[in-house]
Design an enzyme around this catalytic site. Structure first.
Site, PDB file in Angstrom:
ATOM      1  CE  LYS A 203      -2.925   3.116   0.344  1.00  0.00           C
ATOM      2  NZ  LYS A 203      -3.935   3.703  -0.614  1.00  0.00           N
ATOM      3  CB  CYS A 257      -3.192   8.796  -0.098  1.00  0.00           C
ATOM      4  SG  CYS A 257      -4.710   8.115   0.828  1.00  0.00           S
TER       5      CYS A 257
HETATM    6  N1  LIG Z   1      -8.965   9.393   2.148  1.00  0.00           N
HETATM    7  C1  LIG Z   1      -8.458   8.739   1.410  1.00  0.00           C
HETATM    8  O1  LIG Z   1      -8.569   9.027  -0.041  1.00  0.00           O
HETATM    9  C2  LIG Z   1      -7.777   7.345   1.476  1.00  0.00           C
HETATM   10  C3  LIG Z   1      -7.725   6.771   0.520  1.00  0.00           C
HETATM   11  C4  LIG Z   1      -6.960   5.159   0.827  1.00  0.00           C
HETATM   12  C5  LIG Z   1      -6.706   4.960   2.017  1.00  0.00           C
HETATM   13  N2  LIG Z   1      -6.846   5.788   3.216  1.00  0.00           N
HETATM   14  C6  LIG Z   1      -6.275   5.560   4.580  1.00  0.00           C
HETATM   15  O2  LIG Z   1      -7.597   5.359   5.280  1.00  0.00           O
HETATM   16  C7  LIG Z   1      -7.607   5.691   6.579  1.00  0.00           C
HETATM   17  C8  LIG Z   1      -8.732   6.528   6.827  1.00  0.00           C
HETATM   18  O3  LIG Z   1      -8.679   7.813   6.237  1.00  0.00           O
HETATM   19  P1  LIG Z   1      -9.916   8.676   6.098  1.00  0.00           P
HETATM   20  O4  LIG Z   1      -9.140   9.653   4.794  1.00  0.00           O
HETATM   21  O5  LIG Z   1     -11.064   7.959   6.020  1.00  0.00           O
HETATM   22  O6  LIG Z   1      -9.862   9.601   7.568  1.00  0.00           O
HETATM   23  P2  LIG Z   1     -11.098  10.557   7.953  1.00  0.00           P
HETATM   24  O7  LIG Z   1     -10.317  11.446   8.891  1.00  0.00           O
HETATM   25  O8  LIG Z   1     -11.836  10.893   6.986  1.00  0.00           O
HETATM   26  O9  LIG Z   1     -11.781   9.548   8.856  1.00  0.00           O
HETATM   27  C9  LIG Z   1     -11.362   8.907  10.129  1.00  0.00           C
HETATM   28  C10 LIG Z   1     -12.729   8.774  11.273  1.00  0.00           C
HETATM   29  O10 LIG Z   1     -12.237   7.870  11.987  1.00  0.00           O
HETATM   30  C11 LIG Z   1     -12.799   8.335  13.160  1.00  0.00           C
HETATM   31  N3  LIG Z   1     -11.961   8.005  14.522  1.00  0.00           N
HETATM   32  C12 LIG Z   1     -10.765   8.483  14.865  1.00  0.00           C
HETATM   33  N4  LIG Z   1     -10.425   7.802  16.044  1.00  0.00           N
HETATM   34  C13 LIG Z   1     -11.443   6.925  16.178  1.00  0.00           C
HETATM   35  C14 LIG Z   1     -11.797   5.690  17.268  1.00  0.00           C
HETATM   36  N5  LIG Z   1     -10.858   5.568  18.104  1.00  0.00           N
HETATM   37  N6  LIG Z   1     -12.905   5.170  17.152  1.00  0.00           N
HETATM   38  C15 LIG Z   1     -13.977   5.562  16.357  1.00  0.00           C
HETATM   39  N7  LIG Z   1     -13.800   6.349  15.290  1.00  0.00           N
HETATM   40  C16 LIG Z   1     -12.540   6.868  15.461  1.00  0.00           C
HETATM   41  C17 LIG Z   1     -12.640   9.969  12.941  1.00  0.00           C
HETATM   42  O11 LIG Z   1     -13.635  10.550  13.932  1.00  0.00           O
HETATM   43  C18 LIG Z   1     -12.994  10.098  11.733  1.00  0.00           C
HETATM   44  O12 LIG Z   1     -14.282  10.175  11.500  1.00  0.00           O
HETATM   45  C19 LIG Z   1      -6.259   6.282   6.784  1.00  0.00           C
HETATM   46  O13 LIG Z   1      -5.113   5.520   7.287  1.00  0.00           O
HETATM   47  C20 LIG Z   1      -5.587   6.756   5.327  1.00  0.00           C
HETATM   48  O14 LIG Z   1      -4.318   7.033   5.057  1.00  0.00           O
HETATM   49  C21 LIG Z   1      -7.386   7.181   2.903  1.00  0.00           C
END
Ligand SMILES: NC(=O)c1ccc[n+]([C@@H]2O[C@H](COP(=O)([O-])OP(=O)(O)OC[C@H]3O[C@@H](n4cnc5c(N)ncnc54)[C@H](O)[C@@H]3O)[C@@H](O)[C@H]2O)c1
Length: 410
Positions: A203, A257
């Protein structure tokens, strides 16, 4: 598999929410948990929390199938953890605290033999170094760990969730097959099975590959500017070669990312990851470089009042509302460092909330009195529509407006 499996998706952000909705709308019993009560209230009130093509329809389908949203962690077979994974600004290493906190909370309720799937992007060894010790502390030897990183791109998430190939890393093939089967409830593409460390590495490597290739295009842009050549024409022709595929240059790299994950490798392998570090620095240099280019265009066009120059686009890419790490925000920070006194006028049709000083909320208000626009994002609204900007000078950093006497490129 007759889907009686109950899945608790932890973290309902850009990745967790569409994943939870997708599973629920394909017959999996899903509870979505987020620690943010206002986010849960919004979902319970029947509204999605960000804009994304097809998300509202998917939401409606999942609600019909009975998806539940809550701040509570559930007792269930499988947990999908999709919480943020930022990096430490100084060490460049992953900040695993969100993943660790989520795993701790899950372990408080997880029944015997539950499977914890880390979906968050993590640097190689994160699960060994930070998650396994947390599990060990609880004395639990029954729970299974897996890693299923997400590859979807904002703007096309719903389609890509179904059609992208996926990876599942697990300690043993039985767990891997079970997790694979769960994702296969909606994913029609190939799902590769491997060990956890390889899944973690692939990844991060995928996003690093993109970052390096964008950095190459951006460096070519700088070379062509110094050498007086049109980088877009150079790339267009070079890409006619059967084994060359240079990416599009742009004003920088943002989002959650590509602008973050390569740092994990730099942080963990500082002696070895030199090329990767340089690519990161090259892409991070672009917003300030665009600013310099904007000043050159202003001089060339005899525009002396910087209050008559506006910025179109705040998001990190076209047709999404995600502004995290965006080149525009990086450029505004750079302007602040250069002590530019007045806030620049900024507009983005996708961003309704106030993000920066000087932000306005209609195109009309934005263009009023402007002589020049720096186009930082190629939203569909303006793609191939330079006429929307009237006869103003345009610095088209995304090469989306075509050619014209008033259109300048990077
Ligand atoms: N956004 C993208 O395009 C993308 C693409 C691929 C991978 N990712 C990966 O996916 C993961 C999440 O990214 P995202 O963009 O969805 O983040 P985000 O910030 O949009 O969402 C994360 C959510 O997790 C919640 N959260 C945090 N700690 C928590 C806990 N202990 N219990 C319950 N909820 C909790 C937050 O309130 C938030 O709503 C990251 O590792 C990111 O690198 C993101």
């Amino acid at each position: 598999m007759g889907f009686v499996v109950m899945v608790n998706v932890i973290g309902l952000g850009y990745i967790g929410l569409p994943t939870a909705l997708m599973m629920a709308s394909h017959g999996v019993a899903v509870v979505g948990t987020d620690c943010e009560p206002t986010l849960i209230e919004t979902l319970r009130a029947g509204r999605t929390t960000f804009k994304e093509e097809g998300l509202d329809e998917l939401f409606a389908a999942a609600v019909k199938e009975g998806i539940v949203f809550t701040t509570e962690y559930q007792v269930c077979d499988t947990y999908i953890i999709s919480v943020p994974t930022p990096y430490e600004k100084l060490s460049k290493q992953i900040d695993p605290s969100y993943v660790v906190a989520a795993v701790k909370s899950v372990l408080e309720v997880a029944p015997n033999a539950a499977t914890l799937v880390i979906e968050s992007t993590v640097s190689p060894n994160t699960i060994d170094r930070f998650v396994r010790p947390v599990v060990a502390e609880t004395g639990r030897t029954d729970v299974h760990l897996a890693h299923a990183p997400e590859r979807i791109i904002p703007g096309n998430m719903v389609y890509e969730l179904k059609h992208n190939n996926r990876t599942v890393g697990a300690d043993d093939s039985e767990v891997a097959e079970r997790v694979k089967e769960l994702y296969a409830s909606f994913c029609q593409a190939e799902i590769s099975i491997t060990d956890i460390r390889t899944a973690e590495m692939t990844k991060v490597v995928e996003n690093t590959f993109r970052d390096i290739n964008i950095a190459f295009a951006n460096e070519l842009t700088k070379i062509c500017r110094v050498g007086g050549m049109d980088v877009h024409e150079v790339i267009r022709i070079a890409n006619k070669h059967p084994r060359v595929n240079i990416l599009n240059p742009g004003p920088g790299v943002g989002g959650h990312c590509i602008s973050i994950d390569p740092w994990f490798l730099v942080g963990d392998y500082p002696e070895t990851a030199n090329f990767i570090r340089l690519a990161r620095h090259t892409n991070d240099s672009m917003p300030e470089w665009v600013l310099g280019r904007a000043f050159d265009v202003m001089r060339e066009c005899h525009i002396t009042d910087s209050n008559r120059v506006g910025i179109y686009g705040i998001t990190y890419k076209e047709d999404v509302d995600d502004v995290r790490e965006s080149p525009t925000l990086q450029m505004l920070a750079s302007m602040e460092r250069h002590l530019v006194a007045d806030p620049c006028r900024v507009y983005d049709p996708w961003v309704e909330r106030d993000i920066v000083p000087g932000q306005v909320h209609t195109m009309e208000e934005f263009l009023d009195g402007l002589e020049m626009v720096i186009v930082m994002v190629g939203h569909s609204q303006i793609k191939s529509h330079p006429e929307l900007f009237g006869n103003r000078v345009l610095l088209d950093t995304r090469n989306v407006l075509g050619d014209g006497p008033n259109i300048y490129k990077l």
